[in-house]
Design a protein around this motif. Structure first.
Motif, PDB file in Angstrom:
ATOM      1  N   ALA A 272       0.817  -1.210   0.000  1.00  0.00           N
ATOM      2  CA  ALA A 272       0.000   0.000   0.000  1.00  0.00           C
ATOM      3  C   ALA A 272       0.850   1.258   0.000  1.00  0.00           C
ATOM      4  CB  ALA A 272      -0.921  -0.010   1.224  1.00  0.00           C
ATOM      5  N   ASN A 273       1.934   1.241   0.760  1.00  0.00           N
ATOM      6  CA  ASN A 273       2.811   2.407   0.837  1.00  0.00           C
ATOM      7  C   ASN A 273       3.488   2.679  -0.503  1.00  0.00           C
ATOM      8  OD1 ASN A 273       3.302   4.260   2.921  1.00  0.00           O
ATOM      9  ND2 ASN A 273       5.395   3.539   3.153  1.00  0.00           N
ATOM     10  N   ALA A 274       3.898   1.614  -1.178  1.00  0.00           N
ATOM     11  CA  ALA A 274       4.507   1.775  -2.502  1.00  0.00           C
ATOM     12  C   ALA A 274       3.501   2.350  -3.489  1.00  0.00           C
ATOM     13  CB  ALA A 274       5.040   0.437  -3.002  1.00  0.00           C
ATOM     14  N   ALA A 275       2.266   1.843  -3.454  1.00  0.00           N
ATOM     15  CA  ALA A 275       1.219   2.348  -4.346  1.00  0.00           C
ATOM     16  C   ALA A 275       0.939   3.815  -4.074  1.00  0.00           C
ATOM     17  CB  ALA A 275      -0.054   1.522  -4.174  1.00  0.00           C
ATOM     18  N   ALA A 276       0.855   4.199  -2.798  1.00  0.00           N
ATOM     19  CA  ALA A 276       0.590   5.592  -2.439  1.00  0.00           C
ATOM     20  C   ALA A 276       1.706   6.503  -2.922  1.00  0.00           C
ATOM     21  CB  ALA A 276       0.425   5.715  -0.928  1.00  0.00           C
ATOM     22  N   GLY A 277       2.948   6.057  -2.773  1.00  0.00           N
ATOM     23  CA  GLY A 277       4.075   6.860  -3.243  1.00  0.00           C
ATOM     24  C   GLY A 277       4.029   7.080  -4.745  1.00  0.00           C
ATOM     25  N   LEU A 278       3.735   6.040  -5.492  1.00  0.00           N
ATOM     26  CA  LEU A 278       3.631   6.169  -6.947  1.00  0.00           C
ATOM     27  C   LEU A 278       2.516   7.137  -7.343  1.00  0.00           C
ATOM     28  CD1 LEU A 278       4.060   2.418  -7.928  1.00  0.00           C
ATOM     29  CD2 LEU A 278       5.620   4.270  -8.553  1.00  0.00           C
ATOM     30  N   SER A 279       1.434   7.148  -6.563  1.00  0.00           N
ATOM     31  CA  SER A 279       0.285   7.986  -6.922  1.00  0.00           C
ATOM     32  C   SER A 279       0.587   9.475  -6.835  1.00  0.00           C
ATOM     33  CB  SER A 279      -0.910   7.661  -6.016  1.00  0.00           C
ATOM     34  OG  SER A 279      -0.753   8.219  -4.729  1.00  0.00           O
ATOM     35  N   THR A 280       1.598   9.859  -6.068  1.00  0.00           N
ATOM     36  CA  THR A 280       1.916  11.284  -5.907  1.00  0.00           C
ATOM     37  C   THR A 280       2.731  11.841  -7.072  1.00  0.00           C
ATOM     38  OG1 THR A 280       4.019  10.933  -4.709  1.00  0.00           O
ATOM     39  CG2 THR A 280       1.980  10.977  -3.400  1.00  0.00           C
ATOM     40  N   GLU A 281       3.143  10.981  -7.986  1.00  0.00           N
ATOM     41  CA  GLU A 281       4.024  11.418  -9.068  1.00  0.00           C
ATOM     42  C   GLU A 281       3.272  11.887 -10.306  1.00  0.00           C
ATOM     43  OE1 GLU A 281       6.843   8.280  -9.679  1.00  0.00           O
ATOM     44  OE2 GLU A 281       7.736   8.533  -7.693  1.00  0.00           O
ATOM     45  N   LYS A 282       1.924  11.899 -10.209  1.00  0.00           N
ATOM     46  CA  LYS A 282       1.096  12.410 -11.300  1.00  0.00           C
ATOM     47  C   LYS A 282       0.025  13.321 -10.724  1.00  0.00           C
ATOM     48  CE  LYS A 282       1.670   8.184 -14.072  1.00  0.00           C
ATOM     49  NZ  LYS A 282       0.964   7.033 -14.673  1.00  0.00           N
ATOM     50  N   LEU A 283      -0.530  14.209 -11.565  1.00  0.00           N
ATOM     51  CA  LEU A 283      -1.573  15.131 -11.118  1.00  0.00           C
ATOM     52  C   LEU A 283      -2.922  14.426 -11.065  1.00  0.00           C
ATOM     53  CD1 LEU A 283      -2.187  18.153 -10.421  1.00  0.00           C
ATOM     54  CD2 LEU A 283      -2.805  18.436 -12.828  1.00  0.00           C
ATOM     55  N   GLY A 284      -3.684  14.692 -10.010  1.00  0.00           N
ATOM     56  CA  GLY A 284      -5.031  14.152  -9.897  1.00  0.00           C
ATOM     57  C   GLY A 284      -5.068  12.880  -9.080  1.00  0.00           C
ATOM     58  N   ALA A 285      -6.184  12.679  -8.378  1.00  0.00           N
ATOM     59  CA  ALA A 285      -6.310  11.514  -7.508  1.00  0.00           C
ATOM     60  C   ALA A 285      -6.306  10.217  -8.312  1.00  0.00           C
ATOM     61  CB  ALA A 285      -7.572  11.630  -6.666  1.00  0.00           C
ATOM     62  N   GLN A 286      -7.298  10.055  -9.200  1.00  0.00           N
ATOM     63  CA  GLN A 286      -7.432   8.795  -9.924  1.00  0.00           C
ATOM     64  C   GLN A 286      -6.422   8.654 -11.052  1.00  0.00           C
ATOM     65  OE1 GLN A 286     -11.555   8.121 -10.984  1.00  0.00           O
ATOM     66  NE2 GLN A 286     -12.275   8.760  -8.960  1.00  0.00           N
ATOM     67  N   GLU A 287      -6.079   9.755 -11.687  1.00  0.00           N
ATOM     68  CA  GLU A 287      -5.138   9.697 -12.813  1.00  0.00           C
ATOM     69  C   GLU A 287      -3.775   9.186 -12.371  1.00  0.00           C
ATOM     70  OE1 GLU A 287      -5.674  10.297 -16.107  1.00  0.00           O
ATOM     71  OE2 GLU A 287      -7.768  10.357 -15.490  1.00  0.00           O
ATOM     72  N   GLY A 288      -3.413   9.461 -11.122  1.00  0.00           N
ATOM     73  CA  GLY A 288      -2.089   9.067 -10.652  1.00  0.00           C
ATOM     74  C   GLY A 288      -2.013   7.675 -10.068  1.00  0.00           C
ATOM     75  N   MET A 289      -3.139   6.988  -9.971  1.00  0.00           N
ATOM     76  CA  MET A 289      -3.134   5.691  -9.291  1.00  0.00           C
ATOM     77  C   MET A 289      -2.454   4.619 -10.131  1.00  0.00           C
ATOM     78  SD  MET A 289      -6.900   5.878  -7.568  1.00  0.00           S
ATOM     79  CE  MET A 289      -7.119   6.862  -6.069  1.00  0.00           C
ATOM     80  N   PRO A 290      -1.537   3.857  -9.522  1.00  0.00           N
ATOM     81  CA  PRO A 290      -0.760   2.891 -10.294  1.00  0.00           C
ATOM     82  C   PRO A 290      -1.523   1.596 -10.585  1.00  0.00           C
ATOM     83  CG  PRO A 290      -0.152   2.763  -7.996  1.00  0.00           C
ATOM     84  CD  PRO A 290      -1.130   3.915  -8.108  1.00  0.00           C
ATOM     85  N   VAL A 291      -1.050   0.878 -11.589  1.00  0.00           N
ATOM     86  CA  VAL A 291      -1.550  -0.473 -11.867  1.00  0.00           C
ATOM     87  C   VAL A 291      -0.654  -1.467 -11.133  1.00  0.00           C
ATOM     88  CG1 VAL A 291      -2.567   0.167 -14.076  1.00  0.00           C
ATOM     89  CG2 VAL A 291      -0.188  -0.647 -13.985  1.00  0.00           C
ATOM     90  N   ARG A 292      -1.055  -2.725 -11.113  1.00  0.00           N
ATOM     91  CA  ARG A 292      -0.375  -3.761 -10.316  1.00  0.00           C
ATOM     92  C   ARG A 292       1.111  -3.875 -10.671  1.00  0.00           C
ATOM     93  NH1 ARG A 292      -3.163  -7.195  -6.880  1.00  0.00           N
ATOM     94  NH2 ARG A 292      -1.770  -8.668  -5.919  1.00  0.00           N
ATOM     95  N   GLU A 293       1.409  -3.893 -11.952  1.00  0.00           N
ATOM     96  CA  GLU A 293       2.785  -4.083 -12.384  1.00  0.00           C
ATOM     97  C   GLU A 293       3.701  -2.964 -11.875  1.00  0.00           C
ATOM     98  OE1 GLU A 293       5.335  -4.880 -16.516  1.00  0.00           O
ATOM     99  OE2 GLU A 293       3.221  -4.277 -16.609  1.00  0.00           O
ATOM    100  N   GLU A 294       3.193  -1.730 -11.855  1.00  0.00           N
ATOM    101  CA  GLU A 294       4.000  -0.601 -11.368  1.00  0.00           C
ATOM    102  C   GLU A 294       4.351  -0.769  -9.899  1.00  0.00           C
ATOM    103  OE1 GLU A 294       2.752   3.371 -13.699  1.00  0.00           O
ATOM    104  OE2 GLU A 294       1.052   2.344 -12.768  1.00  0.00           O
ATOM    105  N   VAL A 295       3.393  -1.209  -9.107  1.00  0.00           N
ATOM    106  CA  VAL A 295       3.652  -1.393  -7.672  1.00  0.00           C
ATOM    107  C   VAL A 295       4.628  -2.536  -7.455  1.00  0.00           C
ATOM    108  CG1 VAL A 295       2.636  -1.783  -5.405  1.00  0.00           C
ATOM    109  CG2 VAL A 295       1.346  -0.523  -7.137  1.00  0.00           C
ATOM    110  N   THR A 296       4.423  -3.633  -8.172  1.00  0.00           N
ATOM    111  CA  THR A 296       5.312  -4.793  -8.051  1.00  0.00           C
ATOM    112  C   THR A 296       6.746  -4.418  -8.406  1.00  0.00           C
ATOM    113  OG1 THR A 296       3.483  -6.284  -8.590  1.00  0.00           O
ATOM    114  CG2 THR A 296       5.717  -7.161  -8.814  1.00  0.00           C
ATOM    115  N   ASN A 297       6.921  -3.649  -9.468  1.00  0.00           N
ATOM    116  CA  ASN A 297       8.261  -3.212  -9.882  1.00  0.00           C
ATOM    117  C   ASN A 297       8.876  -2.281  -8.849  1.00  0.00           C
ATOM    118  OD1 ASN A 297       8.098  -4.682 -12.248  1.00  0.00           O
ATOM    119  ND2 ASN A 297       7.399  -2.949 -13.486  1.00  0.00           N
ATOM    120  N   ALA A 298       8.069  -1.390  -8.272  1.00  0.00           N
ATOM    121  CA  ALA A 298       8.589  -0.446  -7.262  1.00  0.00           C
ATOM    122  C   ALA A 298       9.078  -1.191  -6.026  1.00  0.00           C
ATOM    123  CB  ALA A 298       7.502   0.558  -6.881  1.00  0.00           C
ATOM    124  N   LEU A 299       8.401  -2.275  -5.664  1.00  0.00           N
ATOM    125  CA  LEU A 299       8.804  -3.043  -4.482  1.00  0.00           C
ATOM    126  C   LEU A 299      10.095  -3.822  -4.717  1.00  0.00           C
ATOM    127  CD1 LEU A 299       5.312  -4.399  -3.358  1.00  0.00           C
ATOM    128  CD2 LEU A 299       6.768  -2.813  -2.082  1.00  0.00           C
TER     129      LEU A 299
END
Length: 301
Positions: A272-299
């Motif tokens: 969850a923390n990795a997903a939240a961090g990724l979400s801050t790198e784009k503008l907008g709440a939903q637009e910035g939300m990552p997909v599964r692969e992005e979170v897995t790669n970040a971890l």
């Protein structure tokens, strides 16, 4: 959990808003007028945000809530469908505007003012209408942008039917002690925790509710207490922060997904923390939300 390991149904009962987001060099002080840069109309609402966060991570999610009979309402329902969220039981309320949030983004932070609109119609009558559908849920996620009596009713309903509940108590308001006992997880930020529990030492408070109370710490990460009494803190993921809107919603959604999949609390919070961090790198709440692969790669980094 009813069907651990299968594609469990997660239900979100909450708010659906249109976010009017203005970007500026800084957040204005009281009485100050500044020049904005750009204005965006972005789908939002804590409930809808959390539903989208989970759908983008591959979960089976249904959204329950209300919109107005206006252009915003129709757009928001179509957006949820496009994101993979089930919308069959969202109610369109006549002669009522869809909820709106006015957001100012600046200085790597934001301020938000919400006009509830149709979200106030997520009332006991509406909950009664969808009660049979909620009982089919394997997990229910709630927030505080709908009437409190509806939140209480859903928590009681789920408790009686042994359905786990995650309550994200935002915006903060007082909660009855018996409701806190009935929810499976409670996920305030530091400010919300102080409103809920008063000026109590954070570690002492966490130990009072082991593996139930999860406090988000913004740029410092997230913390809880293990059942052993050990305080567990997951530090924030470093990144290029553009907009923190929706980071907490992403964290709640991602945590819910991993818990539903049978992960332990540490694994779920790391994800969850990795997903939240990724979400801050784009503008907008939903637009910035990552997909599964992005979170897995970040971890993996």
């Amino acid at each position: 959990m009813k069907r651990e390991g299968e594609n469990m149904k997660i239900s979100v009962v909450g708010s659906i808003n249109m976010d009017m987001t203005v970007t500026a060099e800084k957040i204005p002080k009281k009485g100050e007028t500044i020049t904005g840069r750009e204005l965006y109309y972005i789908p939002g609402g804590k409930g809808a945000n959390q539903a989208v966060a989970m759908a983008r991570l591959g979960a089976n999610v249904e959204m329950f809530g209300c919109v107005g009979d206006d252009g915003n309402g129709a757009l928001l329902i179509e957006n949820l469908k496009a994101q993979g969220v089930k919308t069959e039981h969202i109610k369109t309320v006549e002669h009522t505007p869809t909820g709106v949030a006015f957001i100012t983004v600046g200085e790597r932070d934001n301020t938000i003012v919400i006009v509830a609109g149709a979200n106030n119609r997520v009332d006991r009558a509406y909950i009664g209408h969808i009660e049979h559908e909620l009982k089919k849920s394997d997990m229910v996620l709630l927030q505080h942008e709908i009437p409190l009596e509806s939140i209480e009713y859903v928590i009681d309903l789920c408790y009686r039917n042994q359905i786990p509940v995650i309550l994200n108590p935002a915006p903060a308001r007082s909660l009855k002690q018996n409701l806190i006992e009935k929810v499976t997880y409670l996920t305030p930020n530091e400010h919300e925790a102080r409103i809920l529990f008063g000026a109590v030492d954070r570690d002492e408070l966490l130990r009072r509710y082991p593996e139930k109370l999860i406090i988000t710490l913004g740029s410092k990460g997230v913390c809880t207490c293990r059942k052993s009494g050990e305080i567990l803190t997951i530090p924030a993921r470093p990144g290029n922060v553009i907009d923190t809107t929706g980071a907490g919603d992403t964290l709640n959604g991602a945590f819910c997904v991993k818990i539903a999949e049978g992960a332990n609390i540490e694994e779920a919070l790391q994800f969850a923390n990795a997903a939240a961090g990724l979400s801050t790198e784009k503008l907008g709440a939903q637009e910035g939300m990552p997909v599964r692969e992005e979170v897995t790669n970040a971890l993996r980094v």
